[in-house]
Motif scaffolding. Sequence first.
Motif, PDB file in Angstrom:
ATOM      1  N   UNK A 192     -29.552  47.493  -4.978  1.00 56.89           N
ATOM      2  CA  UNK A 192     -29.355  47.818  -6.390  1.00 56.89           C
ATOM      3  C   UNK A 192     -28.217  46.979  -6.975  1.00 56.89           C
ATOM      4  N   UNK A 193     -27.130  46.887  -6.227  1.00 55.63           N
ATOM      5  CA  UNK A 193     -25.967  46.095  -6.648  1.00 55.63           C
ATOM      6  C   UNK A 193     -26.411  44.656  -6.962  1.00 55.63           C
ATOM      7  N   UNK A 194     -27.172  44.075  -6.035  1.00 52.24           N
ATOM      8  CA  UNK A 194     -27.646  42.698  -6.246  1.00 52.24           C
ATOM      9  C   UNK A 194     -28.540  42.595  -7.471  1.00 52.24           C
ATOM     10  N   UNK A 195     -29.352  43.618  -7.669  1.00 51.36           N
ATOM     11  CA  UNK A 195     -30.240  43.569  -8.839  1.00 51.36           C
ATOM     12  C   UNK A 195     -29.474  43.654 -10.137  1.00 51.36           C
ATOM     13  N   UNK A 196     -28.418  44.438 -10.121  1.00 53.34           N
ATOM     14  CA  UNK A 196     -27.602  44.556 -11.336  1.00 53.34           C
ATOM     15  C   UNK A 196     -26.912  43.235 -11.644  1.00 53.34           C
ATOM     16  N   UNK A 197     -26.562  42.495 -10.584  1.00 56.57           N
ATOM     17  CA  UNK A 197     -25.882  41.216 -10.796  1.00 56.57           C
ATOM     18  C   UNK A 197     -26.853  40.059 -10.934  1.00 56.57           C
ATOM     19  N   UNK A 198     -28.149  40.337 -10.681  1.00 51.12           N
ATOM     20  CA  UNK A 198     -29.140  39.273 -10.777  1.00 51.12           C
ATOM     21  C   UNK A 198     -28.880  38.165  -9.787  1.00 51.12           C
ATOM     22  N   UNK A 241     -17.330  47.103   3.966  1.00 52.93           N
ATOM     23  CA  UNK A 241     -16.129  47.232   3.144  1.00 52.93           C
ATOM     24  C   UNK A 241     -16.541  47.433   1.695  1.00 52.93           C
ATOM     25  N   UNK A 242     -15.842  48.322   0.985  1.00 54.13           N
ATOM     26  CA  UNK A 242     -16.161  48.442  -0.444  1.00 54.13           C
ATOM     27  C   UNK A 242     -15.850  47.134  -1.163  1.00 54.13           C
ATOM     28  N   UNK A 243     -16.586  46.846  -2.192  1.00 53.75           N
ATOM     29  CA  UNK A 243     -16.316  45.650  -2.994  1.00 53.75           C
ATOM     30  C   UNK A 243     -16.529  45.988  -4.463  1.00 53.75           C
ATOM     31  N   UNK A 244     -15.595  45.545  -5.292  1.00 51.86           N
ATOM     32  CA  UNK A 244     -15.728  45.730  -6.736  1.00 51.86           C
ATOM     33  C   UNK A 244     -16.033  44.377  -7.351  1.00 51.86           C
ATOM     34  N   UNK A 245     -17.033  44.332  -8.202  1.00 50.77           N
ATOM     35  CA  UNK A 245     -17.338  43.088  -8.919  1.00 50.77           C
ATOM     36  C   UNK A 245     -17.507  43.375 -10.404  1.00 50.77           C
ATOM     37  N   UNK A 246     -17.192  42.360 -11.199  1.00 48.22           N
ATOM     38  CA  UNK A 246     -17.294  42.494 -12.648  1.00 48.22           C
ATOM     39  C   UNK A 246     -18.623  41.896 -13.080  1.00 48.22           C
ATOM     40  N   UNK A 247     -19.382  42.642 -13.872  1.00 43.25           N
ATOM     41  CA  UNK A 247     -20.688  42.151 -14.325  1.00 43.25           C
ATOM     42  C   UNK A 247     -20.505  40.951 -15.252  1.00 43.25           C
ATOM     43  N   UNK A 248     -21.478  40.049 -15.287  1.00 45.97           N
ATOM     44  CA  UNK A 248     -21.378  38.901 -16.173  1.00 45.97           C
ATOM     45  C   UNK A 248     -21.126  39.398 -17.601  1.00 45.97           C
ATOM     46  N   UNK A 249     -20.234  38.744 -18.302  1.00 43.77           N
ATOM     47  CA  UNK A 249     -19.892  39.229 -19.637  1.00 43.77           C
ATOM     48  C   UNK A 249     -18.547  39.939 -19.620  1.00 43.77           C
TER      49      UNK A 249
END
Length: 382
Positions: free
Chosen positions: A244-250, A272-280
């Motif tokens: 799901x995470x990958x799909x949200x980030x495309x 490990x947990x990872x936080x990423x910022x969505x494009x935009x």
Amino acid sequence: MHYKNNSHCMADKEHREAIVSRIYGAYYSILPAPDWQPELRAVLRGRLRLEQQEEKERNPRAAGDRVLFSQEEGSEEAIIEEILPRRSFLARSSPYETHVLGANVDRAIAVCSMKDPTFRPGFIDRFLSACETGNVEPHLAFTKTDLLSAETEVFASSIECLELLRDLIDPGKELDPPLEDREYLTDEAYSVLTALNYRRLGYPCYFLELLNEESQEDLERLREVVSSGTTLLTGHSGTGKSTLFNRLFGASPQKTSDVSESTRKGRHTTTNPILMVLPGGHGMVIDTPGIKEWGVAHLNRKELLESFRELEEASQNCRFRNCDHSEGTMDCAVQEILNGQGQEILYPERQKSLDQMLESLKSPDRVRKGDYIKPTGRMRNR
Ligand SMILES: Nc1nc2c(ncn2[C@@H]2O[C@H](COP(=O)(O)OP(=O)(O)OP(=O)(O)O)[C@@H](O)[C@H]2O)c(=O)[nH]1
Ligand SMILES: [Mg+2]
Ligand SMILES: [Zn+2]
């Protein structure tokens, strides 16, 4: 998203704000404000490290924590000078330990597969209780709907399904025929019924086929939801969090892997947990490792009962201030519902979960095996 400039920030211009995106033992990855890039490697200032040791990990950091950092000219490594107070956090706990999954989260999504691994409503109910009391908005993503049989799909949109949902919570109704005598109600169909009950309760629910490349209405709704604020994904191993995470980030920043053929369980691919910022640069998403159980030892009886939406109105109407709705309290509105004297009773799986959670309050020394598999972000309770 907008973060207020911290007063410390104003006082010392050398200190900038950042968000913790990953933690590897003593090393941190941080994303500096205001653009949340580039990712920097950081360590704690000695003073903070000492405090952390002395506190014996009482309040360790988690992905999503806000920090102030400095960086010497020419140095690749940033130094975390201060950790800012948390606005919210999501935790699970045993009587001895609390594991903070993420800090400063606005909402959390329990990612639950309808099949492979088996659908487990007990996890959802514990997750919901933790969110309701932790001030984190809960959402439910039901994945792998593509693995459901055609018969189950038909059942899911049948009148019979709706009637069952209604009858199962009707205190005056004796089911005829009883559930176990209904042949069409396979384990799979019952899982779907249980999932639909969360939607009935008003929780935002998404039914997803994550491997299907075509656009899906529920996935688009979910995209919209995560486009602001910070969202944490949690669930058992193998349910599809990283997919799901990958799909949200495309894109495919996160590794995913097949559920084991023999055990039908996940393989703990994310470690490990990872936080990423969505494009935009607006929404942030935290992917976390799969967990086996969601302990709620940090909640007391009153909090547990009041975290059940079905009991919310009754607890507000309870005549007694500060009532912990104990068994045997006369005229307690919550007890009336639990005793079947209200308009509605709890859906059977919800009642089971509540009974188990209340039971675990009685034996606070019980730590379940496998409860704490990852040493990240833990703190000792005592
Ligand atoms: N059929 C089907 N498979 C899915 C779906 N979503 C995920 N998968 C598969 O399920 C497996 C596990 O997915 P992951 O995304 O690695 O699961 P995870 O929740 O991140 O697991 P951990 O990192 O171990 O906690 C992968 O093989 C995915 O391709 C889905 O909607 N349908
Ligand atoms: Mg994963
Ligand atoms: Zn009461």
